[in-house]
Scaffold this active site. Structure first.
Site, mmCIF file in Angstrom:
data_model
loop_
_atom_site.group_PDB
_atom_site.id
_atom_site.type_symbol
_atom_site.label_atom_id
_atom_site.label_comp_id
_atom_site.label_asym_id
_atom_site.label_seq_id
_atom_site.Cartn_x
_atom_site.Cartn_y
_atom_site.Cartn_z
ATOM 1 N N ASP A 68 0.832 -1.163 -0.046
ATOM 2 C CA ASP A 68 0.124 0.104 0.051
ATOM 3 C C ASP A 68 0.856 1.316 -0.034
ATOM 4 O O ASP A 68 0.323 2.425 -0.571
ATOM 5 C CB ASP A 68 -0.654 0.047 1.240
HETATM 6 C C1 GLC Z 1 -1.692 -3.826 5.273
HETATM 7 C C2 GLC Z 1 -2.876 -3.648 4.468
HETATM 8 C C3 GLC Z 1 -2.715 -4.741 3.217
HETATM 9 C C4 GLC Z 1 -1.355 -4.439 2.467
HETATM 10 C C5 GLC Z 1 -0.331 -4.195 3.509
HETATM 11 C C6 GLC Z 1 1.198 -3.839 2.994
HETATM 12 O O1 GLC Z 1 -1.652 -4.774 5.978
HETATM 13 O O2 GLC Z 1 -4.139 -4.143 5.114
HETATM 14 O O3 GLC Z 1 -3.808 -4.626 2.530
HETATM 15 O O4 GLC Z 1 -1.274 -5.405 1.456
HETATM 16 O O5 GLC Z 1 -0.641 -3.466 4.541
HETATM 17 O O6 GLC Z 1 1.054 -2.539 2.756
HETATM 18 C C1 GLC Z 2 -0.631 2.556 5.933
HETATM 19 C C2 GLC Z 2 0.008 1.209 6.474
HETATM 20 C C3 GLC Z 2 -0.297 -0.150 5.619
HETATM 21 C C4 GLC Z 2 -1.590 -0.080 5.162
HETATM 22 C C5 GLC Z 2 -2.320 0.975 5.015
HETATM 23 C C6 GLC Z 2 -3.926 0.773 4.977
HETATM 24 O O1 GLC Z 2 -0.346 2.883 4.616
HETATM 25 O O2 GLC Z 2 1.290 1.569 6.513
HETATM 26 O O3 GLC Z 2 0.285 -0.933 6.242
HETATM 27 O O4 GLC Z 2 -1.901 -1.169 4.411
HETATM 28 O O5 GLC Z 2 -1.988 2.174 5.802
HETATM 29 O O6 GLC Z 2 -4.559 1.986 4.842
#
Ligand code: GLC
Ligand code: GLC
Length: 803
Positions: free
Chosen positions: A483
């Site tokens: 993300d």
């Molecule tokens: C969080 C989010 C997931 C994403 C991950 C890596 O766990 O829920 O959707 O893939 O972060 O950024």
């Molecule tokens: C932030 C976190 C990531 C997660 C995302 C969800 O970017 O670092 O882990 O997946 O929020 O909204």
């Protein structure tokens, strides 16, 4: 060091002291009413939606972190104590917390008085029930004053903690017998209320928090408790609570059970009131009547146990390795059920007020619970697919109460559509329910737009194929699984959301990770088509997968590992050309699982991952970590080195590497990595790890971080599902297929074999794997070719595999 121990026979983790490094929590409930409960009795309850139907309060950012959940006070002479240490904070002579499957037990002793508190949300019951057993083993008579207290939340938990000009005026309760009813806003538009009661006559009550506590007191020493009285306060605005007082005399050796009940009731509109202004309490009374006696409570506990016996008996292993068995048989599957219930909404790290259900998260979670609750998995798939758009892209999230896509976040996470293929194929392999593929499923929840689910999968593939960049690799959009790798967003304004601020759709930023996913799931889709007799479609899907594979080999291979991406300017990310972020974990996992470049590339990619990213706790996301913020990379570079996506062990993706090792038949590599962060294996490092030793956390700080080895964000993580997939399907190698159950273990050298019982399509497969000379598989005593046990009508099927 440890703060407790596993009791595998009871399926419990027993915490032997209250001062765990962080609150160690458990989840209660499985239908609509849910509670979080910590080892000192903190936490909160809600009905279905942790934001909109919050029943009790929780204070984020509070100090101490975990105060004011379920408050019990036992006053004995001069001493005031709590069975779970908090909130009274009086040192106990002894104390224990046992977190089990859907219940928690707290045992505290002080001055010869014992308090055993068992808290659960019984099956099919919108109520948390708390049984408090008091025992007098002091040898003399005890006159105790006991308080059970709960603080109500005014329903919408965000509004509750922000909109004070309104909320300090609206609180209302009714008091009847030994029950306090919380009915704020019921007079107007709400059709629900909650209540807190006890199954015995009370000696007094308070319902106004500030009266009960007194000025300047916190939960550790309420005024009423100090004075051993009740003020009979009736909340009118401010903060409604239910504080029930019981004066109890216990003869030497005597014990007494009290049952407290925190319930939630919805009434039909026409039946809201019993008399003008007086709520209709019929349903509440009926709920309470089900838990009047200890016998009723104990029967509910037996039912709960039977429920978990049945669920967990669907997959059990005996491997000779206690830690492996307890992860597989108990805690990993338990965590998978929690992620099914909660997705990423409510934990001590996820406030329950933010995200709804994530598209990709929900699809991946399904991999961990599909064998446990296939019927509910089916419903989940349809819900998820219903927020997809006609072009194959999809909303990134949806709200569990409405099941509508979340417009604030929108779409543009280009990995999302492919996860739908992953989970649907997994579901069909598990259940054989091909009919789901015909299920009329809307796009964007629009009536009239329904198309068979199969068409949704097709559009997912098509979306990737038609959204590719200059190297023929899939465009990344706002982000892919990571993300925080935001190659099109370029945020420079503080506080702005890194993903949704903008999306330039440069038409250039590409993801090698999505390419790996496409190759893997494109081929799974092709297998599905073949099985359905759609030969042409299968061929087209395979051709697309091959095309993407070639693009990866040409532009995604860096020489010793797979590159991560190309940025909006066409520059590589995760390449030896970069100074920082030279190698990333995700494409090593997915490209190797997909078989891209075969064993040669696979071995080199995994060796590089281990060499550059491996630490004591797993494989880090990337290396070297970014030291400065780069707007062309996005959120990933916003985290200090070693944390979160910037170089922690992001546990979710480690099982991909484990599975990649299995793909290469490297059992030692797979097991080595699996055990580096499987909670049971690192229990004795609890003072470093700090989160619960019985569940996975999202991240473990990497070597670049000051707090190397410290975990954060326990419970709600895709790690649960993927770890279960890695250990059950990779290491143990038990894989559901369309037409049978494959047994293809990938064991470390030291492991001689194992036994697994696996419920599959209504048949109990009893599988034994041993090492020996006469290799091959026997099914019910007869040799078969290959290693797939066929489907059978029989209730039991014995499978023996010699490896
Ligand atoms: C969080 C989010 C997931 C994403 C991950 C890596 O766990 O829920 O959707 O893939 O972060 O950024
Ligand atoms: C932030 C976190 C990531 C997660 C995302 C969800 O970017 O670092 O882990 O997946 O929020 O909204």
């Amino acid at each position: 060091m440890k703060y407790g121990y596993f009791d595998d026979a009871a399926r419990e983790y027993v915490i032997t002291r209250p001062d765990t490094p962080l609150p160690w929590i458990n989840y209660l409930g499985s239908d609509g009413f849910f509670s979080l409960i910590s080892n000192t009795c903190g936490g909160y309850s809600f009905y279905k939606d942790a934001k909109l139907r919050r029943i009790t309060r929780f204070r984020y950012n509070n100090v101490p972190h975990d105060d004011g959940g379920r408050c019990f006070y036992i006053c004995d002479g001069d001493a005031v104590w709590s069975p779970a240490f908090l909130p009274a904070r009086t040192e106990l002579d002894s104390s224990l917390c046992r977190h089990g499957m859907g219940y928690s037990v707290f045992e505290g002793w002080k001055n010869g008085v014992g308090a055993e508190l068992t808290v659960t949300v019984p099956l099919h019951t919108d109520m948390e029930v708390q049984k408090l057993v008091l025992k007098n083993e002091s040898g003399e008579e005890k006159r105790l004053t006991v308080y059970g207290v709960t603080e109500f939340c005014l329903w919408n938990s965000v509004d509750d903690s922000t909109n004070f000009q309104r909320n300090w005026n609206i609180g209302e309760v009714e008091i009847e017998g030994s029950a306090v009813y919380h009915k704020t806003e019921y007079r107007e538009r709400r059709d629900h209320y909650s209540f807190y009661s006890v199954n015995a006559p009370i000696s007094g009550f308070d319902t106004d928090r500030d009266t009960f506590l007194g000025r300047f007191n916190g939960w550790s020493g309420p005024d009423a408790v100090k004075k051993r009285v009740s003020f009979q306060s009736v909340a009118s605005g401010w903060a409604p609570i239910a504080a029930l007082r019981l004066d109890i005399a216990l003869a030497p050796g005597e014990s007494r059970a009290l049952i407290f009940r925190l319930g939630y009731v919805e009434n039909e509109y026409e039946k809201k009131f019993a008399a003008p202004g007086i709520i209709n309490k019929e349903k509440a009374r009926a709920l309470m009547a089900r838990f009047e006696t200890e016998a009723q409570f104990d029967a509910a506990m037996d039912e709960l146990k039977a429920h978990w016996d049945a669920l967990l008996s669907r997959f059990t292993v005996e491997s000779g390795d206690k830690k492996l068995d307890r992860m597989v048989n108990i805690w990993n599957q338990y965590q998978c059920m929690v992620t099914f219930n909660m997705s990423r909404s409510a934990s001590y790290y996820e406030s329950g007020t933010g995200r709804g259900m994530g598209f990709r998260d929900s699809c991946q979670d399904l991999l961990g619970f599909v064998h446990l609750i296939p019927e509910r998995a089916r419903e989940r798939i349809i819900d998820i697919a219903s927020i997809q758009f006609e072009d194959g892209s999809t909303y990134h999230q949806y709200q569990p109460l409405t099941k509508r896509g979340n417009a604030d976040v929108g779409s543009g996470f280009n990995d999302d559509p492919l996860w739908l293929i992953a989970c649907t194929c997994a579901y069909v392999r598990e259940t054989g329910d091909f009919a789901i593929l015909d299920h009329p499923t809307p796009f964007n929840n629009e009536k009239g737009s329904e198309a068979p689910l199969m068409e949704h999968l097709r559009r997912s593939l098509n979306y990737t194929m038609t959204h590719r960049g200059p190297h023929g690799l899939p465009l990344i959009g706002r982000a892919d699984w990571n993300d925080c790798l935001n190659l099109n967003c370029f945020s420079t304004t503080p506080g702005e959301n890194f993903q949704t601020c903008s999306n330039y759709e440069s038409g250039r930023a590409e993801s090698v990770f999505i390419a790996g996913m496409f190759v893997k799931y494109g081929r799974e889709f092709a297998a599905l088509c073949e099985r359905l007799g759609l030969a042409d479609e299968a061929e087209r899907a395979l051709a697309s997968a091959d095309e993407i594979e070639r693009a990866v080999l040409e532009y995604g291979w860096d020489g010793e590992w797979f590159k991560r991406a190309y940025d909006a300017f066409g520059r590589p990310v995760g390449s030896s050309e970069n100074e920082e972020g030279r190698i990333y974990v995700e494409p090593q996992g997915f490209c190797v699982m997909a078989g891209i470049g075969g064993a040669d590339h696979g071995k080199r990619a995994l060796a590089s991952a281990e060499k550059y990213l491996g630490n004591d706790y797993g494989i880090e996301v990337l290396s070297p970590c970014y030291k400065e913020y780069h707007d062309y990379l996005g959120e990933i570079s916003s985290y200090p080195p070693g944390y979160k996506e910037n170089g922690s062990v992001f546990c979710h993706n480690n099982p991909w590497i484990t599975l990649a090792y299995c793909k290469l038949k490297d059992g030692n590599g797979a097991f080595r990595l699996y055990t580096r962060n499987a909670p049971a294996y690192i229990e004795d490092k609890s003072e470093i790890h700090r989160t619960e030793p019985y569940c996975y956390s999202q991240t473990i700080a990497g070597r670049a971080a000051r707090n190397y080895g410290e975990a954060k964000n326990s419970w709600l993580t895709g790690t649960a599902a993927w770890s279960f997939a890695a250990v059950s399907q990779g290491i143990l190698g038990i894989r559901p297929e369309f037409d049978g159950l494959t047994v293809d273990p990938c064991l470390p050298d030291h492991m001689e074999g194992f036994r697994v019982t696996r419920l599959f399509r209504g048949t109990r497969y009893e599988i034994s794997v041993t090492r020996g000379e006469n290799k091959g598989m026997k099914v019910d005593g007869k040799p078969v070719s290959g290693n797939t046990a066929p489907l059978t009508e029989a209730a039991l099927c014995r499978v023996e595999l010699v490896i």
